[in-house]
Write a protein that holds these residues in place. Structure first.
Motif, PDB file in Angstrom:
ATOM      1  N   THR A 178       0.932  -1.122  -0.115  1.00  0.00           N
ATOM      2  CA  THR A 178       0.021   0.014  -0.033  1.00  0.00           C
ATOM      3  C   THR A 178       0.682   1.308   0.020  1.00  0.00           C
ATOM      4  O   THR A 178       2.114   1.270   0.204  1.00  0.00           O
ATOM      5  N   ARG A 186       4.571   4.592  -9.395  1.00  0.00           N
ATOM      6  CA  ARG A 186       4.053   2.965  -8.946  1.00  0.00           C
ATOM      7  C   ARG A 186       2.668   3.120  -9.070  1.00  0.00           C
ATOM      8  O   ARG A 186       1.976   2.028  -8.789  1.00  0.00           O
ATOM      9  N   VAL A 187       1.953   4.146  -9.412  1.00  0.00           N
ATOM     10  CA  VAL A 187       0.149   4.166  -9.303  1.00  0.00           C
ATOM     11  C   VAL A 187       0.136   4.331 -10.784  1.00  0.00           C
ATOM     12  O   VAL A 187       0.585   4.758 -11.536  1.00  0.00           O
ATOM     13  N   GLN A 197      -6.089   0.946 -10.472  1.00  0.00           N
ATOM     14  CA  GLN A 197      -5.617   0.268  -9.075  1.00  0.00           C
ATOM     15  C   GLN A 197      -6.652   0.517  -8.063  1.00  0.00           C
ATOM     16  O   GLN A 197      -7.386   1.540  -8.256  1.00  0.00           O
ATOM     17  N   ARG A 241     -11.576   3.404  -7.444  1.00  0.00           N
ATOM     18  CA  ARG A 241     -10.507   2.922  -8.216  1.00  0.00           C
ATOM     19  C   ARG A 241      -9.893   4.199  -8.962  1.00  0.00           C
ATOM     20  O   ARG A 241     -10.514   5.395  -9.145  1.00  0.00           O
ATOM     21  N   LEU A 263      -3.509   3.736  -1.469  1.00  0.00           N
ATOM     22  CA  LEU A 263      -3.368   3.118  -2.642  1.00  0.00           C
ATOM     23  C   LEU A 263      -2.724   1.687  -2.548  1.00  0.00           C
ATOM     24  O   LEU A 263      -1.865   1.576  -2.082  1.00  0.00           O
ATOM     25  N   LEU A 323      -0.945  -1.191  -4.353  1.00  0.00           N
ATOM     26  CA  LEU A 323      -0.386  -1.203  -5.513  1.00  0.00           C
ATOM     27  C   LEU A 323      -0.024  -2.917  -5.889  1.00  0.00           C
ATOM     28  O   LEU A 323       0.665  -2.854  -6.887  1.00  0.00           O
ATOM     29  N   GLY A 324      -0.471  -3.848  -5.014  1.00  0.00           N
ATOM     30  CA  GLY A 324      -0.061  -5.195  -5.395  1.00  0.00           C
ATOM     31  C   GLY A 324      -0.121  -6.004  -3.936  1.00  0.00           C
ATOM     32  O   GLY A 324      -0.558  -5.626  -2.984  1.00  0.00           O
TER      33      GLY A 324
END
Length: 370
Positions: A58, A229-230, A234, A248, A285, A287-288
């Protein structure tokens, strides 16, 4: 009387006291000859190993909630009074819905006059067309001069031009009369009301503000170094209402603020979930995902400006400094300072110190990696 008897008694008492002390000292010695020292107390503790888990990666951010698009609804004509205002702040409206009406009396009179002028121009144009037609029929007969024929044709063309101008004037006046009815340009929610009934309205004056389609967005401020990275699509979460709202990422700003060195990330929010335009919001956010080692938060001790754990080594514990990371629920990420197989005290660390004797009971099982 012999005074030596009290002196002998005092000497005898001193010898007996010394002998009693020696006996007590010998009684406290163990068979090996060392003094008997009570064993140090031991604390019962539970031990736990760092647990691997899959956590989302995050990026925390702060920002403001704003309307996706806000439309200013105003008057397209001026000099008329606002006769009716049919909506108020918070009302939901549909595209084409009547929002307000201006006084249409003077505009209707002007339109009627333009239509009368149009009929007159039509009559004049028809008469000029007939005269030009007769003149053209006599062109080869010699009964009319060339100049007279040209004048008849010019009068016909001028009458046609005046007729076109009259038609345009009627259309313009009809359009102005239509502007007296102010309609909603799109679906949405009325966010502000700036006018009152009976007020004299000027051209372009704001009457209402409309949040298009009721959509809101979170404008998250992200440091410039993290913007790469954004990406659109996402997931983002913000604190709002009674819990977290998920949205989103719609787009990322192409530039950063030169003063704050942050860029905006625009996050679409679900409609009608308790957030309001203008409020400040914290969020993150997503990110994965990433693999992390975690410990219960109760296993960490804040001491000397850092985070520490107590490593279990046999019957004692040893204090070790670790680097904590993100927190989720009651667990803390351990970024450095601890290996996967090592065991630490699970709770009650505030009562421990380096080298304290402990007794491990009921080791907490380490769950499988998620």
């Amino acid at each position: 009387m012999d005074r030596r008897i009290p002196q002998r008694r005092r000497a005898w008492l001193a010898v007996m006291s010394t002998a009693l002390g020696v006996v007590l000292l010998l009684a406290l010695r163990d068979p090996s000859g060392d003094e008997a020292v009570p064993p140090p107390p031991t604390l019962a503790v539970r031990a736990v190993a760092p647990e691997p888990r899959t956590w989302p990666s995050t990026l925390p951010a702060v920002g403001s909630v704003a309307a996706w698009q806000e439309v200013v609804v105003g008057a397209e004509i001026g000099g008329q009074r606002l006769s009716r205002l049919l909506v108020d702040v918070g009302d939901t409206v549909r595209r084409g819905q009547l929002l307000a009406e201006l006084g249409a009396g003077p505009l209707q009179v002007q339109l009627d006059a333009s239509r009368a002028a149009l009929r007159e121009a039509q009559v004049m144009a028809d008469d000029a067309a007939r005269s030009a037609a007769r003149a053209l029929e006599l062109r080869d007969s010699g009964l009319m001069s060339r100049q007279s024929i040209d004048q008849a044709v010019a009068a016909r063309d001028a009458a046609r031009a005046r007729l076109a101008a009259a038609r345009a004037q009627v259309e313009a006046d009809a359009m102005r009369l239509g502007y007296a009815r102010i309609l909603a340009p799109d679906d949405g929610v009325v966010s502000a009301r700036a006018a009152v009934e009976g007020a004299l309205v000027q051209e372009g004056a704001e009457l209402l503000r409309l949040q298009r389609q009721g959509r809101l967005e979170w404008r998250a401020e992200v440091p410039a170094a993290d913007l790469a990275r954004v990406a659109p699509g996402q997931v983002a979460r913000i604190a709002g209402g009674t819990g977290y709202l998920e949205g989103r990422v719609r787009k990322v700003a192409p530039q950063v603020d030169p003063r704050t060195r942050t860029g905006l990330v625009y996050v679409d929010l679900p409609v009608g979930d308790g957030v309001r335009a203008g409020q400040f919001a914290r969020g993150e956010l997503l990110l994965g995902t990433r693999e992390v080692l975690t410990l219960p938060e109760s296993a960490l001790l804040m001491r000397d400006g850092g985070s520490h754990v107590f490593l279990v080594e046999g019957d004692t514990v040893r204090q070790r400094k670790v680097e904590p990371g993100a927190r989720r629920g009651d667990r803390v990420e351990i970024r450095a300072g601890l290996a996967p197989g090592e065991r630490v005290v699970e709770s009650g660390v505030a009562f421990l110190a380096d080298g304290v004797a402990v007794r491990v009971v009921g080791d907490a099982a380490v769950a499988d990696a998620r």
